[in-house]
Every structure is written in structure tokens, then in C-alpha cells.
Scaffold this motif. Structure first.
Motif, short mmCIF file in Angstrom:
data_model
loop_
_atom_site.label_atom_id
_atom_site.label_comp_id
_atom_site.label_asym_id
_atom_site.label_seq_id
_atom_site.Cartn_x
_atom_site.Cartn_y
_atom_site.Cartn_z
N VAL A 199 -10.16 -11.04 2.34
CA VAL A 199 -10.60 -9.81 1.61
C VAL A 199 -9.71 -9.19 1.10
N ARG A 200 -10.00 -9.19 -0.60
CA ARG A 200 -9.05 -8.34 -1.38
C ARG A 200 -9.83 -7.07 -1.55
N GLU A 201 -8.96 -5.94 -1.54
CA GLU A 201 -9.87 -4.56 -2.05
C GLU A 201 -8.89 -4.09 -3.32
N SER A 235 -13.34 -1.58 -4.60
CA SER A 235 -14.22 -2.53 -4.45
C SER A 235 -13.52 -3.82 -3.75
N LYS A 236 -14.36 -4.57 -3.28
CA LYS A 236 -13.64 -5.95 -2.65
C LYS A 236 -14.36 -7.04 -3.09
N GLN A 237 -13.50 -8.23 -2.90
CA GLN A 237 -13.77 -9.61 -3.23
C GLN A 237 -13.28 -10.53 -2.15
N ARG A 273 -18.05 -8.81 -6.56
CA ARG A 273 -17.89 -7.54 -5.64
C ARG A 273 -18.86 -8.03 -4.60
N ASN A 313 -19.12 -7.86 -0.03
CA ASN A 313 -19.02 -7.59 1.15
C ASN A 313 -19.29 -8.22 2.22
#
Length: 292
Positions: free
Chosen positions: A171-173, A177-179, A212, A214
Motif C-alpha cells: 500500500v502506498r499512501e 490517499s492510498k493506492q 484510490r 483501501n
């Protein structure tokens, strides 16, 4: 068996349509009744106010039933030689039209992966669990029902493959926002088009809405966040990755008495007070007698 269901066609002459479904004694849409009308019979769909209509020989419609006073012969049918047919007045022997069916040849697009974006539900096909979490934060996304893991396949396709180190994710934040990034390829889960998610170059330095996502560990959803636009007039609800989507059922507005007679009932799920309503209720208000 022949059945009546909501029409999904745009600009259709009626909001109901005639279709064929597996025969089911409990399917109210497969119930029809016939009664004498003029020199033939009227075919009514179940307990509704809809009847089979010949559209003057062009197509079979499921259309609101006409009163006898209208003397509309498009809804007057004959049964001859075990065939249901419509006969124009005065010349039926040469120009009778029979109700029939034919196989529809659909154009199938090349496969783009086995995942779709659909309404979230704790069902098989949506349960992807984080497993073997490493010190660098990467992990496998294992399908709880299949046993294989989410992978970025050739052609930027999202699918299932063996659970190996080549199929790890993280997970990249960025800016809140997260991807979800595929470690080996450096590609991120992207909503794609037509609700068919794909692996796509990761957005940076800002994560756009299509990327985006989660991870909801229980029940295991890869979920898009709730979003809004146009000052709240446009809202986009959460969707989840699903490799086994179920067919979407369309609905239509029908007479309440007839709907109850057909045994249709509803249950309320996930009811909540919208944020706008909650803010309005919590806001201070002037006395009731304040002039407007």
C-alpha cells in the motif's frame, strides 16, 4: 419459459419486456392468464395490468392492457395448431404472425481479466486476505475461497495466479490517499473503464480517483472509497473487486396491490443517516416563530 421482466433497453416502448428464463414454479414473472376478448383471447402477465401486444405485427410488447372500449386488436391473440399468433383483421390466413424466439448472437469483447468493480458484499470472489506480511510492508493477497493470489498478469490484466514472491503487493499512501501497488511490476490497481479494473502505471505525485483503493481486512475487500463532486450533487459509492459477480437485477415501479399479490417483499440493509442530514440536524436553528 416465457417470462415478463423489466426492460433494460433505452427508449423502449414499454418498461416491461418478454424474455425467456429457466422454468421456475416460484417465478411470478412466468405466470400468464388468458381471457376471452372479442373473437380471440387476451394474454395478461400475472396479476399486473400488462398484456402481450403485437405492435401491429412488428414485435411482441408487454404493454399496458387496453380497455374493451378501445377496441385495440393488437392485444387480441389466437391459438391455432399449438401456436400463439396474432392475426390482422380480415386477412389472417395469409398474414398471421406467430410468437417465436431466436438465439441472439452477442458480440463478446476480448477478455480483460476476471475482476469487476461491483457493490461490496462478503461473498466468494471478493474476499482477498493479506498474508505473509514482510518487514518492508509487502504482502500477498490470497483469495480466501480459491487459494490462489491476486496477480498482475500480462496485458495489465488483474487475475489469480500462484502465491509466489512475484505476486506481492504493498500500500502506498500519498497526501492521505492510498493506492495498491504490485511490487514486481510497479503497477497499481486502477479502476479502468466500464468497471473493469486493471494494473496501470501508478499515479504520482497525486493519486487520482481511479487508483484510490483501501484494503478492508475483514471481510477482505479491495475497495474504492466513497467520493463526491459537484458540491455534493454527484456521489460515488464504494465498489469492490469481484471475480465472481452475480447478474444485476433491474427493478421497475409497479402497482402496490399487484406487487403484494405476487409475493414481492424487501428488507432494509445498511440504513444510515446521510452526512448532510446529520449536519443539518446538529446545526443551531432560529426559533420557530422567527420571520422568514
Amino acid at each position: 419459459c416465457a417470462a415478463v421482466g423489466p426492460s433494460q433497453a433505452k427508449n423502449a416502448a414499454s418498461d416491461m419486456t418478454l424474455e425467456f428464463r429457466p422454468c421456475d414454479d416460484h417465478d411470478a414473472g412466468q405466470e400468464f392468464s388468458a381471457k376471452a376478448k372479442f373473437d380471440g383471447i387476451e394474454i395478461r402477465a400475472g396479476h399486473t395490468e400488462y398484456c402481450l401486444d403485437s405492435s401491429s405485427g412488428h414485435e411482441v410488447l408487454v404493454y399496458p392492457c387496453y380497455e374493451d372500449s378501445a377496441h385495440n386488436m393488437n392485444q387480441v391473440w389466437q391459438i391455432r395448431d399449438q401456436r400463439l399468433q396474432w392475426e390482422p383483421e380480415g386477412d389472417f390466413r395469409r398474414r398471421a404472425f406467430c410468437v417465436s424466439s431466436k438465439k441472439i448472437e452477442e458480440k463478446v469483447a476480448p477478455p480483460r481479466g476476471e475482476y469487476h468493480l461491483v457493490t461490496c458484499s462478503p461473498k466468494p470472489g471478493q474476499r482477498l486476505r493479506r498474508e505473509e506480511i514482510a518487514e518492508d510492508g509487502s504482502f500477498l493477497l490470497k483469495d480466501a475461497d480459491d487459494g490462489r493470489c491476486l496477480a498482475a498478469l500480462s496485458g495489465n490484466v488483474l487475475g489469480l495466479a500462484q502465491c509466489t514472491r512475484q505476486n506481492r503487493w504493498r500500500v502506498r499512501e500519498i497526501k492521505g490517499s492510498k493506492q495498491v501497488e504490485h511490487v514486481e511490476s510497479g503497477l497499481c490497481i486502477d479502476a479502468g473503464g466500464e468497471k473493469r479494473p486493471m494494473a496501470y502505471p501508478c499515479h504520482s505525485p497525486t493519486i487520482g480517483l481511479p487508483q484510490r483503493f483501501n484494503i478492508i481486512d475483514e471481510p477482505g475487500w479491495i475497495q474504492t472509497p466513497l467520493s463526491w463532486g459537484d458540491n455534493g450533487r454527484r456521489r460515488t459509492f464504494e465498489l469492490c473487486l469481484d471475480r465472481l459477480p452475480v447478474p444485476v437485477k433491474t427493478v421497475s415501479i409497479q402497482d402496490c396491490k399487484q406487487t403484494r399479490a405476487a409475493g414481492v417483499s424487501w428488507e432494509v440493509h445498511n440504513a444510515f443517516v446521510p452526512l448532510e442530514r446529520r449536519l443539518w440536524e446538529e446545526a443551531p436553528k432560529p426559533p420557530a416563530d422567527t420571520p422568514v
